[in-house]
Design an enzyme around this catalytic site. Structure first.
Site, PDB file in Angstrom:
ATOM      1  N   HIS A  17       0.840  -1.212   0.000  1.00 28.67           N
ATOM      2  CA  HIS A  17       0.000   0.000   0.000  1.00 28.67           C
ATOM      3  C   HIS A  17       0.873   1.260   0.000  1.00 28.67           C
ATOM      4  CE1 HIS A  17      -3.116  -2.519   2.430  1.00 28.67           C
ATOM      5  NE2 HIS A  17      -3.608  -2.373   1.206  1.00 28.67           N
ATOM      6  N   LYS A  41     -16.959  -6.217   5.119  1.00 27.50           N
ATOM      7  CA  LYS A  41     -15.764  -6.915   5.611  1.00 27.50           C
ATOM      8  C   LYS A  41     -15.713  -6.830   7.122  1.00 27.50           C
ATOM      9  CE  LYS A  41     -12.217  -6.516   2.013  1.00 27.50           C
ATOM     10  NZ  LYS A  41     -10.864  -6.004   1.746  1.00 27.50           N
ATOM     11  N   ARG A  90      -2.126  -6.344  -8.253  1.00 26.33           N
ATOM     12  CA  ARG A  90      -1.110  -7.355  -7.995  1.00 26.33           C
ATOM     13  C   ARG A  90      -1.184  -8.446  -9.054  1.00 26.33           C
ATOM     14  NH1 ARG A  90      -3.240  -7.934  -2.041  1.00 26.33           N
ATOM     15  NH2 ARG A  90      -5.012  -7.358  -3.312  1.00 26.33           N
ATOM     16  N   SER A 128      -3.139  -7.613   3.034  1.00 16.34           N
ATOM     17  CA  SER A 128      -3.388  -7.453   4.477  1.00 16.34           C
ATOM     18  C   SER A 128      -3.737  -8.797   5.099  1.00 16.34           C
ATOM     19  CB  SER A 128      -4.520  -6.449   4.719  1.00 16.34           C
ATOM     20  OG  SER A 128      -4.149  -5.174   4.272  1.00 16.34           O
TER      21      SER A 128
HETATM   22  P1  ADP Z   1      -9.826  -3.043  -0.474  1.00 14.51           P
HETATM   23  O1  ADP Z   1     -10.795  -3.480   0.568  1.00 14.51           O
HETATM   24  O2  ADP Z   1     -10.256  -1.828  -1.226  1.00 14.51           O
HETATM   25  O3  ADP Z   1      -9.356  -4.138  -1.398  1.00 14.51           O
HETATM   26  P2  ADP Z   1      -7.147  -3.039   0.572  1.00 14.51           P
HETATM   27  O4  ADP Z   1      -6.645  -2.303   1.749  1.00 14.51           O
HETATM   28  O5  ADP Z   1      -7.071  -4.513   0.624  1.00 14.51           O
HETATM   29  O6  ADP Z   1      -8.610  -2.519   0.393  1.00 14.51           O
HETATM   30  O7  ADP Z   1      -6.408  -2.558  -0.739  1.00 14.51           O
HETATM   31  C1  ADP Z   1      -6.431  -1.225  -1.149  1.00 14.51           C
HETATM   32  C2  ADP Z   1      -5.786  -1.105  -2.518  1.00 14.51           C
HETATM   33  O8  ADP Z   1      -4.424  -1.472  -2.429  1.00 14.51           O
HETATM   34  C3  ADP Z   1      -6.407  -2.020  -3.585  1.00 14.51           C
HETATM   35  O9  ADP Z   1      -6.396  -1.348  -4.824  1.00 14.51           O
HETATM   36  C4  ADP Z   1      -5.462  -3.185  -3.631  1.00 14.51           C
HETATM   37  O10 ADP Z   1      -5.489  -3.854  -4.887  1.00 14.51           O
HETATM   38  C5  ADP Z   1      -4.144  -2.451  -3.410  1.00 14.51           C
HETATM   39  N1  ADP Z   1      -3.121  -3.346  -2.912  1.00 14.51           N
HETATM   40  C6  ADP Z   1      -3.189  -4.187  -1.867  1.00 14.51           C
HETATM   41  N2  ADP Z   1      -2.048  -4.876  -1.726  1.00 14.51           N
HETATM   42  C7  ADP Z   1      -1.205  -4.441  -2.708  1.00 14.51           C
HETATM   43  C8  ADP Z   1       0.127  -4.777  -3.121  1.00 14.51           C
HETATM   44  N3  ADP Z   1       0.850  -5.696  -2.492  1.00 14.51           N
HETATM   45  N4  ADP Z   1       0.637  -4.108  -4.180  1.00 14.51           N
HETATM   46  C9  ADP Z   1      -0.091  -3.193  -4.840  1.00 14.51           C
HETATM   47  N5  ADP Z   1      -1.350  -2.841  -4.523  1.00 14.51           N
HETATM   48  C10 ADP Z   1      -1.907  -3.461  -3.469  1.00 14.51           C
END
Ligand code: ADP
Length: 174
Positions: A17, A41, A90, A128
């Site tokens: 992130h 969630k 990803r 996460s």
């Molecule tokens: P959400 O509930 O919106 O998926 P997240 O916190 O899981 O929230 O992810 C927020 C954003 O960060 C999303 O666009 C997700 O694809 C991106 N993201 C999560 N992990 C990574 C990573 N390792 N590399 C690049 N982008 C990521």
């Protein structure tokens, strides 16, 4: 002035992130990192805790502002004069989800563009839920999250273990 939002649940924020936020901040004048409280969630951190961790992680990037919000992201964009939504990509499975969401958002708000940044190679596998699972088993997450995030993660899992509660780990996609 170009203002974009990087929305996410950030439960918790990790290096993938942070990488996307910093790279996006270089492309726009102002990047709002939006921590949302998504009712579909289950989270291990409260909205306030997630917000605080994101603020701490990104405090050294001057054009990043961290906010909490609920409701539709495109509505937040409309109300705050935000022209673009940043998302991180990803693996291929992310693409299908993000593609559908981008099209839906575009239908709701045709003036808001989606900017999808490809993850850096080092963070391809990082999510996460992976971080939560490893931390819950007392594994080493030091290469995946900032130290202060690792600390509160271990603390939270110790608290949950002490309460003998069942922790939501892999049931949520993120
Ligand atoms: P959400 O509930 O919106 O998926 P997240 O916190 O899981 O929230 O992810 C927020 C954003 O960060 C999303 O666009 C997700 O694809 C991106 N993201 C999560 N992990 C990574 C990573 N390792 N590399 C690049 N982008 C990521």
């Amino acid at each position: 002035m170009i203002r974009a939002i990087f929305p996410g649940s950030f439960d918790p924020i990790h290096n993938g992130h942070i990488d996307i936020a910093c790279r996006a901040a270089r492309l726009v004048d102002e990047l709002i990192v939006g921590v949302y409280d998504q009712p579909l969630k289950e989270f291990i951190f409260s909205p306030e805790e997630r917000l605080q961790l994101v603020q701490e992680a990104l405090k050294n990037t001057p054009n990043i502002i961290v906010v909490g919000y609920s409701g539709l992201t495109v509505e937040y964009c409309r109300q705050n004069n935000i022209q673009a939504i940043v998302r991180g990509l990803r693996v291929f499975s992310d693409f299908e989800f993000e593609f559908r969401m981008a099209l839906a958002n575009h239908r709701l708000a045709p003036n808001v563009e989606v900017i999808a940044l490809i993850t850096s190679e080092a963070h391809t596998f990082l999510s996460s839920s992976t971080v939560r699972e490893i931390a819950s088993l007392h594994g080493d997450v030091s290469s995946m999250v900032p130290d202060f995030v690792a600390k509160v993660l271990y603390q939270r899992f110790d608290e949950l273990a002490a309460r003998k509660s069942i922790t939501p780990l892999m049931i949520n996609r993120d």
